[in-house]
Design a protein around this motif. Structure first.
Motif, PDB file in Angstrom:
ATOM      1  N   PRO A 189      83.665 -13.526 -34.767  1.00 24.06           N
ATOM      2  CA  PRO A 189      84.251 -12.443 -33.965  1.00 24.06           C
ATOM      3  C   PRO A 189      85.028 -11.482 -34.857  1.00 24.06           C
ATOM      4  N   THR A 190      84.954 -10.199 -34.524  1.00 28.20           N
ATOM      5  CA  THR A 190      85.497  -9.179 -35.427  1.00 28.20           C
ATOM      6  C   THR A 190      86.220  -8.092 -34.649  1.00 28.20           C
ATOM      7  N   LEU A 191      87.362  -7.670 -35.186  1.00 26.48           N
ATOM      8  CA  LEU A 191      88.119  -6.537 -34.678  1.00 26.48           C
ATOM      9  C   LEU A 191      88.092  -5.441 -35.729  1.00 26.48           C
ATOM     10  N   LEU A 192      87.760  -4.215 -35.301  1.00 28.22           N
ATOM     11  CA  LEU A 192      87.735  -3.070 -36.212  1.00 28.22           C
ATOM     12  C   LEU A 192      88.781  -2.052 -35.781  1.00 28.22           C
ATOM     13  N   TYR A 246      78.645  -1.242 -37.937  1.00 31.70           N
ATOM     14  CA  TYR A 246      78.912  -2.680 -37.990  1.00 31.70           C
ATOM     15  C   TYR A 246      79.151  -3.227 -36.586  1.00 31.70           C
ATOM     16  N   TYR A 247      79.900  -2.485 -35.773  1.00 34.40           N
ATOM     17  CA  TYR A 247      80.143  -2.901 -34.391  1.00 34.40           C
ATOM     18  C   TYR A 247      78.824  -3.028 -33.628  1.00 34.40           C
ATOM     19  N   ASN A 248      77.952  -2.041 -33.772  1.00 39.02           N
ATOM     20  CA  ASN A 248      76.660  -2.103 -33.074  1.00 39.02           C
ATOM     21  C   ASN A 248      75.846  -3.320 -33.518  1.00 39.02           C
ATOM     22  N   ALA A 249      75.882  -3.626 -34.820  1.00 36.50           N
ATOM     23  CA  ALA A 249      75.151  -4.788 -35.324  1.00 36.50           C
ATOM     24  C   ALA A 249      75.740  -6.083 -34.763  1.00 36.50           C
ATOM     25  N   LEU A 250      77.049  -6.133 -34.658  1.00 37.10           N
ATOM     26  CA  LEU A 250      77.695  -7.314 -34.073  1.00 37.10           C
ATOM     27  C   LEU A 250      77.224  -7.519 -32.631  1.00 37.10           C
ATOM     28  N   LYS A 251      77.223  -6.461 -31.862  1.00 39.58           N
ATOM     29  CA  LYS A 251      76.840  -6.580 -30.446  1.00 39.58           C
ATOM     30  C   LYS A 251      75.365  -6.918 -30.305  1.00 39.58           C
ATOM     31  N   GLU A 252      74.537  -6.385 -31.180  1.00 36.36           N
ATOM     32  CA  GLU A 252      73.106  -6.708 -31.130  1.00 36.36           C
ATOM     33  C   GLU A 252      72.844  -8.180 -31.412  1.00 36.36           C
ATOM     34  N   ASN A 253      73.799  -8.827 -32.081  1.00 36.07           N
ATOM     35  CA  ASN A 253      73.661 -10.245 -32.403  1.00 36.07           C
ATOM     36  C   ASN A 253      74.527 -11.134 -31.511  1.00 36.07           C
ATOM     37  N   GLY A 254      75.075 -10.561 -30.450  1.00 38.18           N
ATOM     38  CA  GLY A 254      75.833 -11.352 -29.491  1.00 38.18           C
ATOM     39  C   GLY A 254      77.191 -11.809 -29.968  1.00 38.18           C
ATOM     40  N   ILE A 255      77.796 -11.083 -30.921  1.00 31.90           N
ATOM     41  CA  ILE A 255      79.097 -11.460 -31.477  1.00 31.90           C
ATOM     42  C   ILE A 255      80.214 -10.771 -30.701  1.00 31.90           C
ATOM     43  N   ALA A 256      81.241 -11.534 -30.352  1.00 28.62           N
ATOM     44  CA  ALA A 256      82.416 -10.948 -29.710  1.00 28.62           C
ATOM     45  C   ALA A 256      83.076  -9.968 -30.674  1.00 28.62           C
ATOM     46  N   ALA A 257      83.290  -8.742 -30.218  1.00 24.56           N
ATOM     47  CA  ALA A 257      83.845  -7.719 -31.100  1.00 24.56           C
ATOM     48  C   ALA A 257      84.646  -6.712 -30.290  1.00 24.56           C
TER      49      ALA A 257
END
Length: 290
Positions: free
Chosen positions: A223-226, A243-254
């Motif tokens: 999980p990542t906060l930007l 990076y945020y879009n890539a996180l969401k495309e991979n189902g990561i909490a962000a």
């Protein structure tokens, strides 16, 4: 070239005790240097400090540890990677001052003086990964200060290192907090100096793509906060949004907070108008992980 690691991280306490209420540094933990680490960055000349707390030419990795305020301890800890364009380290506003703030709010913090890549990208990555392992108690060195959930924090090029550790290390942090991070090496979107110093000015397109970290996100990324400013002219905001879009495309909490003004490199600066806002956002987000 691989090197035999003949160096065990030692915990060296400062000779003068620091009162807990000051949230001061409690320990200095040497990690390794070019002779004892798996890889060398090839730097053989001394460190430089052209102005206070701006350290360049680093060839030895060290952790500076700030324990959490006991009454507020959350069980979380962070490794902090200061920025500086992979040419030097901003050790105050993106390092020690940030560590004291985390410690005052119950999160143990360790500022990482990492080795400059000098066209060897594996070097700062192995420093950051080992720092995470030590703070998590997976390697010796931080007895009494370890935590069950160890995250990583990075600013600017230090944000690239934090994201690199989140996406490429064998041992990943539990979470990541990225302040105005360098992410991509794509032309027109990158901080060219950071990528040139990370990979070399003659870097190939394929190597640049490999270290453009929006391309490295997987379901294993934490999980990542930007946090960033819309008017950042040094590291374009598209670094964070990609990076945020890539996180969401991979189902990561962000989560992502884009402040209207502030430019680049604000860190713990008092004159950043959104300082209180980012600090509240960080604490609320960390609370949501517990």
């Amino acid at each position: 070239m691989k090197r035999t690691i003949g160096f065990i991280a030692a915990l060296i306490f400062l000779t003068t005790a620091v009162p807990a209420q000051n949230y001061g540094q409690a320990a200095t933990i040497p990690l390794w240097n070019n002779a004892s680490a798996p890889h060398t960055n090839g730097i053989t000349t001394p460190e430089t400090e052209t102005e206070p707390n701006r350290i360049g030419n680093t060839s030895e990795a060290v952790l500076y540890l700030f324990p959490a305020e006991t009454s507020k301890a959350t069980g979380q800890a962070v490794v902090i990677c200061p920025g500086g364009g992979y040419s030097r380290l901003c050790m105050d506003k993106e390092g020690y001052q940030m560590a004291r703030w985390f410690a005052a709010n119950g999160i143990t913090a360790a500022v990482l003086k990492y080795r400059m890549p000098n066209s060897h990208p594996e070097v700062p990555l192995e420093d950051a990964e080992r720092a995470v392992r030590i703070l998590a108690g997976l390697e010796a060195g931080a007895t009494g200060f370890t935590a069950d959930r160890v995250g990583i924090v990075g600013c600017s090029a230090g944000g690239h290192l934090a994201a690199m550790t989140s996406t490429m290390a064998a041992t990943r942090p539990a979470f990541a907090i990225l302040f105005y991070p360098v992410i991509t090496g794509e032309r027109g979107k990158c901080h060219k100096g950071s990528f040139d110093r990370l990979l070399g000015p003659g870097r190939t397109d394929s190597l640049t793509a490999y270290y453009s970290l929006q391309n490295r996100v997987t379901p294993r990324t934490p999980p990542t906060l930007l946090l960033l400013s819309d008017d950042d002219r040094s590291v374009p905001p598209v670094n964070s949004t990609a990076y945020y879009n890539a996180l969401k495309e991979n189902g990561i909490a962000a989560s992502m907070h884009i402040y209207p003004a502030g430019g680049h490199g604000w860190g713990m600066r008092d004159d950043f108008a959104c300082r209180a806002a980012w600090q509240q956002a960080v604490l609320e987000w960390l609370g949501s992980l517990r």
